[in-house]
Design an enzyme around this catalytic site. Structure first.
Site, short mmCIF file in Angstrom:
data_model
loop_
_atom_site.label_atom_id
_atom_site.label_comp_id
_atom_site.label_asym_id
_atom_site.label_seq_id
_atom_site.Cartn_x
_atom_site.Cartn_y
_atom_site.Cartn_z
N HIS A 105 -11.97 2.23 -4.61
CA HIS A 105 -11.11 2.24 -3.42
C HIS A 105 -10.88 3.63 -2.84
CE1 HIS A 105 -7.22 2.15 -1.24
NE2 HIS A 105 -7.62 0.96 -0.85
N GLU B 251 -3.59 -2.33 -10.11
CA GLU B 251 -3.97 -2.06 -8.72
C GLU B 251 -3.92 -0.58 -8.36
OE1 GLU B 251 -2.96 -5.14 -5.66
OE2 GLU B 251 -1.36 -5.60 -7.11
N HIS C 77 -4.69 2.66 -6.40
CA HIS C 77 -5.15 2.97 -5.05
C HIS C 77 -5.41 4.47 -4.91
CE1 HIS C 77 -4.92 -1.00 -3.24
NE2 HIS C 77 -3.73 -1.18 -3.80
N GLU D 82 -0.08 0.11 -7.37
CA GLU D 82 0.69 -0.71 -6.46
C GLU D 82 1.70 -1.61 -7.17
OE1 GLU D 82 0.03 -3.42 -2.44
OE2 GLU D 82 -1.69 -2.49 -3.42
#
Length: 298
Positions: free
Chosen positions: A231, A272, A274, A289
């Site tokens: 990401h 998660e 990021h 996240e």
């Protein structure tokens, strides 16, 4: 590929609906990060204390954050189509993007003393000076979804085109060049100036890391797990690598200029990860996240 081990400290973000998304080192020896679900900007002090700063809209969607040339932090507000600014003392303001429903996302300081940003929904690149004046440059593609943006070794702005499977370059005068990626459905997102004279980017759709030099030549490096959904990416000059997040697998990885890849498991596969950045203490900080910041010493 066997995973490497690292010392990982999990720093919970207090308060509801936080959603740490992007993070950057500020000019005050602290880490600043966006809380995309709460409409807030937070500061992680060197002693580990976190202070949240509420913005004027809980639903503005603060996304990517960068340190500006004026000593303030600048960030995109993807949901209400504004560019935000916050001082190190917590004074926040924002500026409207002229084109409606623009969806600003990536943002980076440039060599001309301004900040440049992407407009996901309108196929434009924007420039905002420190007085809040915005100039927009239309791209020669439609539906391309410009995403992350970084200043290259040549002083131009380089950005990913997520839906066009390409990398764009815009000069300070507004001239635009598009470089298609070799892999179809690559879905590039994060991009950074590497530790060499090139830009490095992640292909979330193809599970690859790519390098593009100033002549537009591209080399792609497949990851061991092609479904890991890389990401974001950031350079670490002290260690001579670029770090990237594997959002779909709960990992981070590093890649050398020669293409050597190492991976590290995070404590929770569903955390998660990021955005990420190297902090003033030379540790790696990752926005999770689920509501935490991970501090990592590889």
């Amino acid at each position: 590929m066997p995973r490497r081990t690292a010392s990982i400290e999990r720093i919970p973000v207090p308060g509801p609906a936080s959603g740490p998304y992007a993070i950057t080192a500020g000019p005050d020896d602290a880490l600043w990060f966006t809380l995309v679900h709460a409409g807030e900007i937070a500061r992680l002090a060197p002693d580990g204390r976190i202070r949240r700063h509420r913005l004027d809209s809980a639903s503005c969607g603060p996304s990517v954050i960068a340190c500006g040339p004026d000593g303030a932090l600048w960030f995109t507000r993807a949901q209400d189509h504004r560019i935000g600014r916050i001082t190190v003392t917590g004074q926040a303001s924002s500026f409207a993007v002229p084109t409606p429903d623009s969806g600003p996302f990536g943002i980076t300081p440039a060599g001309d003393g301004a900040l440049w940003f992407t407009q996901m929904r309108t196929d434009r690149i924007g420039r905002i000076d420190t007085d809040g004046r915005v100039t927009e440059f239309a791209l020669p593609v439609s539906g391309a979804f410009p995403s992350a943006i970084a200043t290259g070794p040549d002083g131009a702005l380089w950005f990913t085109l997520n839906q066009a499977d390409a990398v764009g370059r815009v000069g300070l005068g507004g001239d635009v060049t598009i470089h298609p990626l070799p892999t179809a459905q690559a879905g590039p997102v994060g991009i950074t100036r590497g530790v060499d004279d090139a830009l490095w980017l992640v292909e979330i759709g193809a599970g690859q890391i790519a390098r593009i030099d100033m002549d537009g030549r591209i080399r792609e490096h497949p990851l061991p797990d092609r479904s890991c959904r890389p990401h974001a990416i950031t350079a670490d000059p002290a260690r001579g690598v670029c770090w990237f997040t594997e959002w779909g697998a709960g990992r981070i990885g590093s890649i050398t200029p020669g293409g050597h890849i190492e991976e590290y498991d995070l404590p929770d596969r569903s955390c998660e990860p990021h955005g990420l950045t190297v902090g003033p203490d030379n540790a790696l900080y990752v926005a999770l996240e689920i509501g935490e910041i991970a501090r990592i010493e590889p």
